[in-house]
Scaffold this motif. Structure first.
Motif, PDB file in Angstrom:
ATOM      1  N   UNK A  81      39.023  14.087  -9.269  1.00  0.00           N
ATOM      2  CA  UNK A  81      40.257  13.854  -8.512  1.00  0.00           C
ATOM      3  C   UNK A  81      41.454  14.485  -9.232  1.00  0.00           C
ATOM      4  N   UNK A  82      41.495  14.359 -10.547  1.00  0.00           N
ATOM      5  CA  UNK A  82      42.577  14.972 -11.321  1.00  0.00           C
ATOM      6  C   UNK A  82      42.564  16.487 -11.218  1.00  0.00           C
ATOM      7  N   UNK A  83      41.383  17.073 -11.256  1.00  0.00           N
ATOM      8  CA  UNK A  83      41.279  18.529 -11.126  1.00  0.00           C
ATOM      9  C   UNK A  83      41.730  18.994  -9.754  1.00  0.00           C
ATOM     10  N   UNK A  84      41.368  18.242  -8.722  1.00  0.00           N
ATOM     11  CA  UNK A  84      41.799  18.606  -7.364  1.00  0.00           C
ATOM     12  C   UNK A  84      43.313  18.530  -7.240  1.00  0.00           C
ATOM     13  N   UNK A  85      43.905  17.502  -7.835  1.00  0.00           N
ATOM     14  CA  UNK A  85      45.361  17.361  -7.788  1.00  0.00           C
ATOM     15  C   UNK A  85      46.030  18.531  -8.508  1.00  0.00           C
ATOM     16  N   UNK A  86      45.501  18.921  -9.660  1.00  0.00           N
ATOM     17  CA  UNK A  86      46.050  20.066 -10.383  1.00  0.00           C
ATOM     18  C   UNK A  86      45.895  21.354  -9.588  1.00  0.00           C
ATOM     19  N   UNK A  87      44.756  21.525  -8.930  1.00  0.00           N
ATOM     20  CA  UNK A  87      44.526  22.728  -8.127  1.00  0.00           C
ATOM     21  C   UNK A  87      45.517  22.807  -6.966  1.00  0.00           C
ATOM     22  N   UNK A  88      45.793  21.653  -6.322  1.00  0.00           N
ATOM     23  CA  UNK A  88      46.774  21.646  -5.229  1.00  0.00           C
ATOM     24  C   UNK A  88      48.164  22.007  -5.745  1.00  0.00           C
ATOM     25  N   UNK A  89      48.535  21.490  -6.917  1.00  0.00           N
ATOM     26  CA  UNK A  89      49.837  21.799  -7.501  1.00  0.00           C
ATOM     27  C   UNK A  89      49.949  23.284  -7.822  1.00  0.00           C
ATOM     28  N   UNK A  90      48.928  23.849  -8.430  1.00  0.00           N
ATOM     29  CA  UNK A  90      48.942  25.276  -8.770  1.00  0.00           C
ATOM     30  C   UNK A  90      49.031  26.116  -7.504  1.00  0.00           C
ATOM     31  N   UNK A  91      48.269  25.758  -6.472  1.00  0.00           N
ATOM     32  CA  UNK A  91      48.318  26.506  -5.216  1.00  0.00           C
ATOM     33  C   UNK A  91      49.716  26.447  -4.610  1.00  0.00           C
ATOM     34  N   UNK A  92      50.339  25.263  -4.649  1.00  0.00           N
ATOM     35  CA  UNK A  92      51.695  25.132  -4.108  1.00  0.00           C
ATOM     36  C   UNK A  92      52.685  25.981  -4.909  1.00  0.00           C
ATOM     37  N   UNK A  93      52.563  25.978  -6.223  1.00  0.00           N
ATOM     38  CA  UNK A  93      53.458  26.789  -7.055  1.00  0.00           C
ATOM     39  C   UNK A  93      53.281  28.273  -6.763  1.00  0.00           C
ATOM     40  N   UNK A  94      52.046  28.706  -6.559  1.00  0.00           N
ATOM     41  CA  UNK A  94      51.803  30.116  -6.234  1.00  0.00           C
ATOM     42  C   UNK A  94      52.387  30.473  -4.867  1.00  0.00           C
ATOM     43  N   UNK A  95      52.252  29.565  -3.901  1.00  0.00           N
ATOM     44  CA  UNK A  95      52.831  29.822  -2.568  1.00  0.00           C
ATOM     45  C   UNK A  95      54.339  29.936  -2.670  1.00  0.00           C
ATOM     46  N   UNK A  96      54.963  29.047  -3.416  1.00  0.00           N
ATOM     47  CA  UNK A  96      56.414  29.078  -3.567  1.00  0.00           C
ATOM     48  C   UNK A  96      56.859  30.346  -4.284  1.00  0.00           C
ATOM     49  N   UNK A  97      56.097  30.782  -5.273  1.00  0.00           N
ATOM     50  CA  UNK A  97      56.449  32.015  -5.986  1.00  0.00           C
ATOM     51  C   UNK A  97      56.297  33.224  -5.077  1.00  0.00           C
ATOM     52  N   UNK A  98      55.288  33.230  -4.211  1.00  0.00           N
ATOM     53  CA  UNK A  98      55.072  34.345  -3.290  1.00  0.00           C
ATOM     54  C   UNK A  98      56.139  34.414  -2.217  1.00  0.00           C
TER      55      UNK A  98
END
Length: 109
Positions: A81-98
Protein backbone atom coordinates in the motif's frame (compact mmCIF):
# COMPACT_ATOMS: atom_id res chain seq x y z
CA UNK A 1 3.14 -41.94 2.70
CA UNK A 2 5.98 -41.41 5.17
CA UNK A 3 5.89 -43.40 8.42
CA UNK A 4 7.51 -43.44 11.87
CA UNK A 5 10.62 -41.33 12.41
CA UNK A 6 10.67 -40.48 8.71
CA UNK A 7 7.28 -38.84 9.18
CA UNK A 8 8.58 -36.52 11.92
CA UNK A 9 11.75 -35.81 9.95
CA UNK A 10 9.77 -35.00 6.80
CA UNK A 11 7.57 -32.57 8.68
CA UNK A 12 10.56 -31.01 10.45
CA UNK A 13 12.24 -30.48 7.09
CA UNK A 14 9.04 -28.96 5.67
CA UNK A 15 8.75 -26.56 8.63
CA UNK A 16 12.46 -25.71 8.28
CA UNK A 17 11.86 -24.79 4.63
CA UNK A 18 8.87 -22.65 5.56
CA UNK A 19 10.90 -20.87 8.25
CA UNK A 20 13.69 -20.16 5.77
CA UNK A 21 11.16 -18.60 3.42
CA UNK A 22 9.75 -16.49 6.25
CA UNK A 23 13.33 -15.38 7.03
CA UNK A 24 13.76 -14.36 3.37
CA UNK A 25 10.50 -12.38 3.39
CA UNK A 26 11.60 -10.59 6.57
CA UNK A 27 14.95 -9.80 4.95
CA UNK A 28 13.18 -8.43 1.87
CA UNK A 29 10.96 -6.24 4.04
CA UNK A 30 13.96 -4.89 5.96
CA UNK A 31 15.77 -4.03 2.71
CA UNK A 32 12.80 -2.94 0.58
CA UNK A 33 14.35 0.49 0.08
CA UNK A 34 17.45 -1.11 -1.47
CA UNK A 35 16.21 -3.02 -4.55
CA UNK A 36 19.68 -4.11 -5.59
CA UNK A 37 19.74 -6.41 -2.56
CA UNK A 38 16.40 -8.04 -3.32
CA UNK A 39 16.27 -11.34 -5.17
CA UNK A 40 14.90 -11.28 -8.71
CA UNK A 41 12.37 -13.94 -7.81
CA UNK A 42 10.18 -14.16 -4.72
CA UNK A 43 10.48 -17.28 -2.59
CA UNK A 44 7.82 -19.94 -2.87
CA UNK A 45 7.02 -22.95 -0.74
CA UNK A 46 5.70 -26.23 -2.09
CA UNK A 47 4.83 -28.80 0.56
CA UNK A 48 6.39 -32.20 0.01
CA UNK A 49 3.87 -34.75 -1.25
CA UNK A 50 2.72 -37.65 0.88
CA UNK A 51 4.06 -36.64 4.29
CA UNK A 52 0.69 -37.10 5.96
CA UNK A 53 -0.81 -35.15 8.86
CA UNK A 54 1.26 -32.95 11.14
CA UNK A 55 2.74 -34.86 14.12
CA UNK A 56 1.39 -33.66 17.47
CA UNK A 57 4.94 -32.95 18.69
CA UNK A 58 5.34 -30.28 15.98
CA UNK A 59 1.95 -28.62 16.47
CA UNK A 60 3.18 -25.67 18.58
CA UNK A 61 6.05 -24.96 16.16
CA UNK A 62 3.61 -25.04 13.24
CA UNK A 63 1.20 -22.68 15.06
CA UNK A 64 4.02 -20.17 15.71
CA UNK A 65 5.05 -20.39 12.08
CA UNK A 66 1.49 -19.80 10.86
CA UNK A 67 1.25 -16.73 13.13
CA UNK A 68 4.59 -15.48 11.82
CA UNK A 69 3.38 -15.90 8.24
CA UNK A 70 0.16 -14.00 9.04
CA UNK A 71 2.20 -11.18 10.59
CA UNK A 72 4.46 -11.07 7.53
CA UNK A 73 1.42 -11.05 5.27
CA UNK A 74 0.11 -7.96 7.08
CA UNK A 75 3.52 -6.26 6.83
CA UNK A 76 3.67 -7.04 3.11
CA UNK A 77 0.19 -5.59 2.60
CA UNK A 78 1.22 -2.39 4.38
CA UNK A 79 4.43 -2.16 2.33
CA UNK A 80 2.53 -2.70 -0.92
CA UNK A 81 0.00 0.00 0.00
CA UNK A 82 2.86 2.38 0.80
CA UNK A 83 4.54 1.65 -2.52
CA UNK A 84 1.30 2.29 -4.40
CA UNK A 85 0.86 5.60 -2.60
CA UNK A 86 4.42 6.62 -3.50
CA UNK A 87 3.88 5.59 -7.13
CA UNK A 88 0.72 7.73 -7.33
CA UNK A 89 2.59 10.71 -5.87
CA UNK A 90 5.48 10.32 -8.33
CA UNK A 91 3.06 10.00 -11.25
CA UNK A 92 1.23 13.15 -10.14
CA UNK A 93 4.51 15.07 -9.82
CA UNK A 94 5.56 13.96 -13.31
CA UNK A 95 2.19 15.04 -14.75
CA UNK A 96 2.49 18.44 -13.08
CA UNK A 97 6.05 18.85 -14.37
CA UNK A 98 4.96 17.93 -17.91
CA UNK A 99 2.14 20.48 -17.81
CA UNK A 100 4.33 23.39 -16.76
CA UNK A 101 4.29 26.51 -18.91
CA UNK A 102 7.44 26.96 -20.95
CA UNK A 103 9.38 30.14 -20.25
CA UNK A 104 11.39 31.88 -22.95
CA UNK A 105 13.98 34.51 -22.23
CA UNK A 106 15.05 36.92 -24.96
CA UNK A 107 18.57 38.02 -24.16
CA UNK A 108 19.36 39.85 -27.44
CA UNK A 109 19.53 43.27 -25.84
Amino acid sequence: MTTGGDWDAAWSAALDAMELEADEVERMLRHRDMPERLPAEAPGFTPPPGIGPLPAALEERARRLVQRQLDLSRELSIAIAGNRQQARLVARLHREADQSVPVYLDNRT
